[in-house]
Design an enzyme around this catalytic site. Structure first.
Site, PDB file in Angstrom:
ATOM      1  CG  ASP A  64      18.381  77.585  -8.026  1.00 54.32           C
ATOM      2  OD1 ASP A  64      18.254  77.804  -9.252  1.00 54.32           O
ATOM      3  OD2 ASP A  64      17.439  77.326  -7.269  1.00 54.32           O
ATOM      4  CE  LYS A 111      28.637  86.678 -25.523  1.00 56.76           C
ATOM      5  NZ  LYS A 111      27.941  87.821 -24.952  1.00 56.76           N
ATOM      6  CB  ALA A 120      18.789  67.706 -20.760  1.00 57.27           C
ATOM      7  CE1 TYR A 151      10.807  69.021 -17.661  1.00 58.32           C
ATOM      8  CE2 TYR A 151       9.439  68.115 -19.406  1.00 58.32           C
ATOM      9  CZ  TYR A 151      10.604  68.085 -18.665  1.00 58.32           C
ATOM     10  OH  TYR A 151      11.564  67.125 -18.930  1.00 58.32           O
ATOM     11  CE  LYS A 155      13.671  70.446 -19.675  1.00 55.26           C
ATOM     12  NZ  LYS A 155      15.093  70.195 -19.455  1.00 55.26           N
ATOM     13  CB  THR A 181      15.331  58.001 -20.182  1.00 58.40           C
ATOM     14  OG1 THR A 181      15.363  58.396 -21.555  1.00 58.40           O
ATOM     15  CG2 THR A 181      16.570  57.180 -19.873  1.00 58.40           C
TER      16      THR A 181
HETATM   17  P1  NAD Z   1      15.816  64.458 -12.064  1.00 57.14           P
HETATM   18  O1  NAD Z   1      14.695  65.190 -11.430  1.00 57.14           O
HETATM   19  O2  NAD Z   1      16.234  63.153 -11.466  1.00 57.14           O
HETATM   20  O3  NAD Z   1      17.112  65.365 -12.166  1.00 57.14           O
HETATM   21  C1  NAD Z   1      17.077  66.759 -12.284  1.00 57.14           C
HETATM   22  C2  NAD Z   1      18.194  67.335 -11.448  1.00 57.14           C
HETATM   23  O4  NAD Z   1      18.206  68.764 -11.581  1.00 57.14           O
HETATM   24  C3  NAD Z   1      18.030  67.051  -9.952  1.00 57.14           C
HETATM   25  O5  NAD Z   1      19.250  66.621  -9.402  1.00 57.14           O
HETATM   26  C4  NAD Z   1      17.591  68.390  -9.371  1.00 57.14           C
HETATM   27  O6  NAD Z   1      17.917  68.532  -8.013  1.00 57.14           O
HETATM   28  C5  NAD Z   1      18.329  69.351 -10.290  1.00 57.14           C
HETATM   29  N1  NAD Z   1      17.743  70.688 -10.343  1.00 57.14           N
HETATM   30  C6  NAD Z   1      16.436  71.034 -10.504  1.00 57.14           C
HETATM   31  N2  NAD Z   1      16.302  72.368 -10.524  1.00 57.14           N
HETATM   32  C7  NAD Z   1      17.554  72.883 -10.380  1.00 57.14           C
HETATM   33  C8  NAD Z   1      18.059  74.213 -10.308  1.00 57.14           C
HETATM   34  N3  NAD Z   1      17.272  75.274 -10.403  1.00 57.14           N
HETATM   35  N4  NAD Z   1      19.397  74.365 -10.143  1.00 57.14           N
HETATM   36  C9  NAD Z   1      20.230  73.295 -10.042  1.00 57.14           C
HETATM   37  N5  NAD Z   1      19.786  72.026 -10.083  1.00 57.14           N
HETATM   38  C10 NAD Z   1      18.465  71.826 -10.264  1.00 57.14           C
HETATM   39  O7  NAD Z   1      15.402  64.247 -13.592  1.00 57.14           O
HETATM   40  P2  NAD Z   1      16.146  63.484 -14.772  1.00 57.14           P
HETATM   41  O8  NAD Z   1      15.242  62.449 -15.281  1.00 57.14           O
HETATM   42  O9  NAD Z   1      17.517  63.103 -14.371  1.00 57.14           O
HETATM   43  O10 NAD Z   1      16.206  64.626 -15.885  1.00 57.14           O
HETATM   44  C11 NAD Z   1      17.396  65.329 -16.195  1.00 57.14           C
HETATM   45  C12 NAD Z   1      17.153  66.254 -17.366  1.00 57.14           C
HETATM   46  O11 NAD Z   1      16.738  65.493 -18.504  1.00 57.14           O
HETATM   47  C13 NAD Z   1      16.065  67.299 -17.114  1.00 57.14           C
HETATM   48  O12 NAD Z   1      16.450  68.508 -17.720  1.00 57.14           O
HETATM   49  C14 NAD Z   1      14.864  66.719 -17.814  1.00 57.14           C
HETATM   50  O13 NAD Z   1      13.975  67.721 -18.247  1.00 57.14           O
HETATM   51  C15 NAD Z   1      15.504  66.004 -18.997  1.00 57.14           C
HETATM   52  N6  NAD Z   1      14.641  64.917 -19.472  1.00 57.14           N
HETATM   53  C16 NAD Z   1      14.568  63.724 -18.800  1.00 57.14           C
HETATM   54  C17 NAD Z   1      13.720  62.745 -19.276  1.00 57.14           C
HETATM   55  C18 NAD Z   1      13.629  61.392 -18.611  1.00 57.14           C
HETATM   56  O14 NAD Z   1      12.844  60.565 -19.074  1.00 57.14           O
HETATM   57  N7  NAD Z   1      14.370  61.068 -17.589  1.00 57.14           N
HETATM   58  C19 NAD Z   1      12.936  62.968 -20.420  1.00 57.14           C
HETATM   59  C20 NAD Z   1      13.019  64.200 -21.050  1.00 57.14           C
HETATM   60  C21 NAD Z   1      13.889  65.174 -20.583  1.00 57.14           C
END
Ligand code: NAD
Ligand code: UDP
Length: 326
Positions: A64, A111, A120, A151, A155, A181
């Protein structure tokens, strides 16, 4: 004589078992990296990276990011964070901790290691935008205490932390602001619009339109986005971003539903449900900066990307016995 590197470049991908993370791990392995995937499996699954486990260059750990991590890598891709509104609102305090404490821990690691750091970020930093399309120079219109704030503000704070580590400690940072995406390996119960509509259409269940469906989004196919991640990480250190990463073709949610019904040959009807609070009315990236700095332009248009995504979901739902094989 050709000089051989003593070892491959090592990358840490936090959130590597999620939708985007799993595609990134796959791409980095193809590019010759040693990849360490760290995930707490909150929304990600082992299944997403099962096909990578046999590679001697791939390793996965349950971790985590709100806790410190001690590993040795050259580059960090910080993706850990649930991205679907349903999931990030389920435990909003944990969402803020993941963005903020997670960024502090991973930036601290970068760092110590003098590692390059990709973060991201998201189009949500613009909130419900009053400028359209959104350029990076727009500071946004975010409700700081609404349901999406855990969120959006998490971010935004993570971006602040990246820039403070950059200014204060000379850290090499890269911030990508990702717009909606989609693609294979989205969780079928993820709650985001593309996966919801495809699963509903394939099962001939009603398609749930929130509001009147006139709100808009711009949808980027995952392969295009991963290309941008790699280009951004490898760009000159002077280019930190933030840079918008998304496909500027904009559609209303109603148009998306109609396209998916048509492409799946579904008999689903449309049902209208209340619009969730603070749901942005319109969203489209201005990607001039990505074009100029990275030479990146997403090439996969919506229908092409939907075709691949629908095929992947059809196969998944057949395997799970949710729909019949044809
Ligand atoms: P997702 O939910 O499929 O993937 C997120 C991953 O992070 C998961 O595997 C989850 O288990 C892991 N995770 C969550 N909290 C955690 C923690 N505290 N410690 C370790 N792992 C943790 O979502 P995604 O679409 O793959 O998004 C990935 C990143 O891209 C995210 O940061 C999201 O904010 C960013 N993002 C995605 C989109 C999109 O459209 N897919 C758009 C904007 C930003
Ligand atoms: N949406 C919808 N039906 C659904 C899921 C989402 O109409 O079953 C709408 C949602 O209200 C939003 C848009 O689709 O206006 C995109 O939602 P998503 O959760 O995919 O991402 P967001 O861009 O809102 O973070």
């Amino acid at each position: 004589m050709k000089k051989w590197a003593l070892r491959s470049k090592r990358a840490l991908v936090t959130g590597g078992a999620g939708f985007l993370g799993s595609h990134l791990c796959e791409r980095l392995l193809q590019d010759g990296y040693d990849v360490l995937c760290a995930d707490n499996f909150y929304t990600g699954t082992r299944e997403n990276v099962a096909h990578l486990l046999s590679s001697p260059n791939f390793e996965i750990i349950r971790h985590d990011v709100t806790m410190p991590l001690y590993v040795e890598v050259d580059e960090i891709f910080n993706l850990a964070c649930p991205a679907s509104p349903i999931h990030y609102q389920f435990d909003p305090v944990q969402t803020t901790k993941t963005s903020v404490h997670g960024a502090i821990n991973m930036l601290g690691l970068a760092k110590r290691l003098k590692a390059r750091f990709f973060h991201a970020s998201t189009s949500e930093v613009y909130g419900d935008p009053k400028v359209h399309p959104q350029p990076e120079s727009y500071w946004g219109h975010v409700n700081p205490n609404g349901l999406r704030a855990c969120y959006d503000e998490g971010k935004r704070c993570a971006e602040t932390l990246c820039f403070d580590y950059h200014r204060q400690h000379g850290l090499r940072i890269k911030i990508g602001r990702i717009f909606n995406t989609y693609g294979p390996r989205m969780h079928p119960n993820d709650g985001r619009v593309v996966s919801n509509f495809i699963v509903q259409a394939l099962a001939n269940q009603p398609i749930t339109i929130y509001g009147d469906g006139q709100q808009s989004r711009s949808f980027c196919y995952v392969d295009d986005l991963i290309d941008a991640f790699i280009l951004l990480m490898n760009a000159d250190d002077a280019f930190t971003g933030p840079v918008n990463l998304g496909n500027p073709a904009e559609f209303t949610i109603l148009e998306l539903a109609q396209k998916i019904i048509e492409m799946t040959g579904s008999s689903s009807e449309l049902i209208f449900e209340p619009l969730p609070s603070d749901d942005p009315l319109q969203r489209r990236p201005d990607i001039s900066l990505a074009r100029a700095q990275l030479g990146w332009d997403p090439g996969i248009q919506l229908e092409q990307g939907l075709e691949k995504t629908i095929a992947w979901f059809r196969n998944l739902l057949q395997q799970r016995g949710v729909i019949q094989s044809r």
